[in-house]
Enzyme design. Structure first.
Site, PDB file in Angstrom:
ATOM      1  CG  HIS A 309      -2.072   0.950   1.068  1.00 36.96           C
ATOM      2  ND1 HIS A 309      -1.972   2.288   1.372  1.00 36.96           N
ATOM      3  CD2 HIS A 309      -3.317   0.748   0.600  1.00 36.96           C
ATOM      4  CE1 HIS A 309      -3.131   2.868   1.093  1.00 36.96           C
ATOM      5  NE2 HIS A 309      -3.971   1.965   0.623  1.00 36.96           N
ATOM      6  CG  ASP A 367      -8.577  -4.593  -2.579  1.00 35.32           C
ATOM      7  OD1 ASP A 367      -9.768  -4.480  -2.277  1.00 35.32           O
ATOM      8  OD2 ASP A 367      -7.926  -3.708  -3.159  1.00 35.32           O
TER       9      ASP A 367
HETATM   10  N1  CMC Z   1       4.197  -7.712  -4.872  1.00 32.79           N
HETATM   11  C1  CMC Z   1       5.547  -7.671  -5.032  1.00 32.79           C
HETATM   12  N2  CMC Z   1       6.288  -6.562  -4.927  1.00 32.79           N
HETATM   13  C2  CMC Z   1       5.626  -5.413  -4.653  1.00 32.79           C
HETATM   14  C3  CMC Z   1       4.230  -5.368  -4.468  1.00 32.79           C
HETATM   15  C4  CMC Z   1       3.507  -6.576  -4.591  1.00 32.79           C
HETATM   16  N3  CMC Z   1       2.184  -6.596  -4.431  1.00 32.79           N
HETATM   17  N4  CMC Z   1       3.857  -4.101  -4.200  1.00 32.79           N
HETATM   18  C5  CMC Z   1       4.988  -3.355  -4.226  1.00 32.79           C
HETATM   19  N5  CMC Z   1       6.053  -4.147  -4.487  1.00 32.79           N
HETATM   20  C6  CMC Z   1       7.481  -3.737  -4.526  1.00 32.79           C
HETATM   21  C7  CMC Z   1       7.781  -2.953  -5.801  1.00 32.79           C
HETATM   22  O1  CMC Z   1       8.216  -3.815  -6.834  1.00 32.79           O
HETATM   23  C8  CMC Z   1       8.873  -2.020  -5.318  1.00 32.79           C
HETATM   24  O2  CMC Z   1      10.065  -2.777  -5.223  1.00 32.79           O
HETATM   25  P1  CMC Z   1      11.514  -2.077  -5.526  1.00 32.79           P
HETATM   26  O3  CMC Z   1      11.656  -1.016  -4.472  1.00 32.79           O
HETATM   27  O4  CMC Z   1      12.498  -3.185  -5.429  1.00 32.79           O
HETATM   28  O5  CMC Z   1      11.382  -1.488  -6.905  1.00 32.79           O
HETATM   29  C9  CMC Z   1       8.428  -1.664  -3.893  1.00 32.79           C
HETATM   30  O6  CMC Z   1       7.661  -2.802  -3.461  1.00 32.79           O
HETATM   31  C10 CMC Z   1       7.600  -0.396  -3.799  1.00 32.79           C
HETATM   32  O7  CMC Z   1       6.491  -0.518  -4.694  1.00 32.79           O
HETATM   33  P2  CMC Z   1       5.781   0.702  -5.438  1.00 32.79           P
HETATM   34  O8  CMC Z   1       5.125   0.197  -6.676  1.00 32.79           O
HETATM   35  O9  CMC Z   1       6.788   1.813  -5.604  1.00 32.79           O
HETATM   36  O10 CMC Z   1       4.727   1.162  -4.366  1.00 32.79           O
HETATM   37  P3  CMC Z   1       3.462   2.075  -4.634  1.00 32.79           P
HETATM   38  O11 CMC Z   1       3.193   2.785  -3.370  1.00 32.79           O
HETATM   39  O12 CMC Z   1       3.671   2.909  -5.858  1.00 32.79           O
HETATM   40  O13 CMC Z   1       2.289   1.031  -4.984  1.00 32.79           O
HETATM   41  C11 CMC Z   1       0.508  -0.524  -4.717  1.00 32.79           C
HETATM   42  C12 CMC Z   1       1.328   0.607  -4.062  1.00 32.79           C
HETATM   43  C13 CMC Z   1      -0.682  -0.848  -3.828  1.00 32.79           C
HETATM   44  C14 CMC Z   1      -0.033  -0.047  -6.072  1.00 32.79           C
HETATM   45  C15 CMC Z   1       1.417  -1.767  -4.895  1.00 32.79           C
HETATM   46  O14 CMC Z   1       1.887  -2.218  -3.641  1.00 32.79           O
HETATM   47  C16 CMC Z   1       0.720  -2.908  -5.636  1.00 32.79           C
HETATM   48  O15 CMC Z   1       0.730  -2.931  -6.875  1.00 32.79           O
HETATM   49  N6  CMC Z   1       0.081  -3.883  -4.904  1.00 32.79           N
HETATM   50  C17 CMC Z   1      -0.690  -4.928  -5.525  1.00 32.79           C
HETATM   51  C18 CMC Z   1      -2.067  -4.411  -5.928  1.00 32.79           C
HETATM   52  C19 CMC Z   1      -2.988  -4.231  -4.744  1.00 32.79           C
HETATM   53  O16 CMC Z   1      -3.107  -5.079  -3.880  1.00 32.79           O
HETATM   54  N7  CMC Z   1      -3.707  -3.085  -4.746  1.00 32.79           N
HETATM   55  C20 CMC Z   1      -4.712  -2.757  -3.702  1.00 32.79           C
HETATM   56  C21 CMC Z   1      -4.282  -1.601  -2.850  1.00 32.79           C
HETATM   57  S1  CMC Z   1      -5.295  -1.387  -1.371  1.00 32.79           S
HETATM   58  C22 CMC Z   1      -6.884  -1.032  -1.915  1.00 32.79           C
HETATM   59  C23 CMC Z   1      -7.001   0.096  -2.879  1.00 32.79           C
HETATM   60  O17 CMC Z   1      -6.268   1.083  -2.830  1.00 32.79           O
HETATM   61  O18 CMC Z   1      -7.859   0.019  -3.731  1.00 32.79           O
END
Ligand code: CMC
Length: 433
Positions: A309, A367
């Site tokens: 998140h 989720d």
């Molecule tokens: N699985 C594996 N690695 C992950 C994941 C994941 N689900 N989420 C983030 N990472 C890694 C990402 O690859 C990055 O690694 P590195 O620093 O080595 O490059 C690091 O963690 C930071 O990730 P980010 O993409 O910069 O983080 P963000 O804040 O931009 O994204 C997120 C947040 C929720 C979009 C992301 O964690 C994600 O895609 N999660 C899976 C989708 C999900 O469950 N979404 C629901 C969110 S909660 C309800 C809602 O908001 O609707």
């Protein structure tokens, strides 16, 4: 005289400086106000994804991602999930205070009175493909509300704003249930106003004209919790989409449509559907390490859905509550046993012990468990994000109403760092290589 607190930004190339005032909220980090920066330094700030940018001030919802705190109008989500009803939470989000008994009765009556949709809308549905994804159906039909309810689209009129807020909250379950019935080729149900919000949705989803249908109170209670937990979440992608769309003066139906579009994506609300697909793909607990390894592999863009998140870096309080609700529901359902719940618990355990997830502070989000609970209630997979949209409608509307009353509100217009071609002259076709 009180010391005026500010941040000074200095351009090291020429020594030009600007003092930017620091603003303090009720909770959370201070912000410094960069509005004078362009006129003083001739520079913008650069922040893709709004990682360090507050786009508005808000009275509605507060999140502390390090402590796992979520407050609606100051009330902890744990207390609301335990003690309140979704309709009371709607009142709270819209009005800022919990209602008195009379206020609650009046608000409930207002919402209840608006649950039916215009008959013309039901004819309009027939333009969708027979197997349309319910979220596609929601996008089209909520957008179409602007034409069916044109009499409440004057956004400068507070009464129009109130009526369209009530219409959206009231009709969302009807549209949601219709989206499912349409995708299944089943007859639509009219809302039953003697039922409460959650019961009514379950009735419209599952009742058939051929059989008696009694709403399962355990399911209605679980749905009430899901709706409360998803009702608002401050300036997330879909809410910001609603604010940005409506900052031009667009009507609330069109603006909520922008929120639905954003919510549909798998990184946001679409994750609840994606989580179940992942758990199904995993199939058995023994396969989990393979999927965790893929999520950690730098050369693979695969992500474990339901983990991570932008703001929660300790735990997502909604995920904790929904996991407990999931346990309770499965226990109440006696012999119902979902193997996916066991896989989810094991996946959570393995991921939380893994250094990759620990270092990046990736915890299960709301989720991760919401799909399991909806499955147990018999809600089909392609309806999960629709239920999220139904719950979040009040958040979108509360944020929209707040924005409309905010004297600082202006049309949203982000700037950019242009890195394209420098200015050049047009080359006639015959002279091009
Ligand atoms: N699985 C594996 N690695 C992950 C994941 C994941 N689900 N989420 C983030 N990472 C890694 C990402 O690859 C990055 O690694 P590195 O620093 O080595 O490059 C690091 O963690 C930071 O990730 P980010 O993409 O910069 O983080 P963000 O804040 O931009 O994204 C997120 C947040 C929720 C979009 C992301 O964690 C994600 O895609 N999660 C899976 C989708 C999900 O469950 N979404 C629901 C969110 S909660 C309800 C809602 O908001 O609707």
């Amino acid at each position: 005289m009180a010391e005026k607190k500010s941040v000074t930004v200095t351009d090291n190339r020429n020594g030009n400086k600007v003092d930017l005032p620091i603003l303090t909220g009720t909770h959370g980090p201070d912000v410094f106000d960069i509005r004078k920066m362009y006129s003083s330094l001739g520079m913008f700030t650069y922040d893709p994804g709004f990682v360090s940018t507050a786009t508005c001030s808000s009275y509605i919802t507060y999140i502390d991602g390090d402590e796992g705190i979520l407050l609606y109008r100051g009330y902890p989500i744990e207390q609301l999930a335990e003690k309140s009803s979704y309709i009371e939470v709607c009142y709270l989000l819209l009005n800022g205070e919990l209602p008195s008994a009379i206020q609650l009765a009046t608000f409930t009556a207002n919402i209840t009175r608006h649950t039916m949709v215009h008959e013309g809308m039901r004819r309009f549905y027939s333009g969708f493909r027979h197997d349309a994804h319910p979220m596609a159906f929601m996008l089209g039909s909520v957008g179409a509300m602007s034409s069916f309810y044109h009499d409440s689209t004057d956004v400068t009129n507070p009464r129009h704003r109130e009526i369209s807020a009530h219409r959206l909250i009231a009709k969302m379950p009807t549209l949601a249930a219709d989206s499912y019935k349409y995708s299944m080729g089943l007859p639509f149900n009219f809302p039953k106003n003697r039922l409460n919000y959650s019961e009514n949705f379950l009735y419209m989803m599952f009742a058939l004209p051929t059989e008696e249908y009694v709403v399962n109170p355990v399911h209605a209670k679980a749905l009430n919790s899901i709706l409360i937990l998803h009702a608002d979440h401050e300036q997330n992608a879909s809410t910001s989409s609603v604010r940005l769309a409506s900052s031009s003066g667009a009507n609330p139906f069109a603006s909520v449509c922008a929120g639905i579009a954003s919510l549909w994506g798998p990184a946001h609300g679409g994750a609840n559907e994606a989580v179940i697909r992942t758990l199904e793909e995993i199939g058995e607990a023994k396969n989990i390490p393979k999927f965790v390894a893929r999520a950690k592999d730098k050369d693979d863009d695969y992500r474990l859905m339901g983990f991570g998140h932008r703001i929660y870096k300790n735990f997502d309080p909604r995920a904790m509550l929904i996991r407990d609700a999931c346990h309770d529901l499965l226990e109440d359902m006696g012999d119902y046993d979902d193997p996916l719940f066991e896989i989810a618990l094991e996946l959570e355990r393995i991921a939380l012990e893994d250094d990759y997830f620990k270092e990046r502070k990736l915890y299960p989000n709301v989720d991760f468990y919401s799909g399991i609970i909806m499955r147990a209630m018999g809600i089909p997979l392609n309806m999960f994000t629709v239920v999220f949209a139904m719950a979040r409608t009040v958040g979108w509307i509360a944020q929209w109403m707040e924005m409309m009353d905010d004297p600082e509100q202006r049309i949203g217009r982000p700037r950019q760092l242009y890195v394209g071609k420098a200015q050049r002259d047009y080359v006639p076709l015959v002279d091009r290589d």
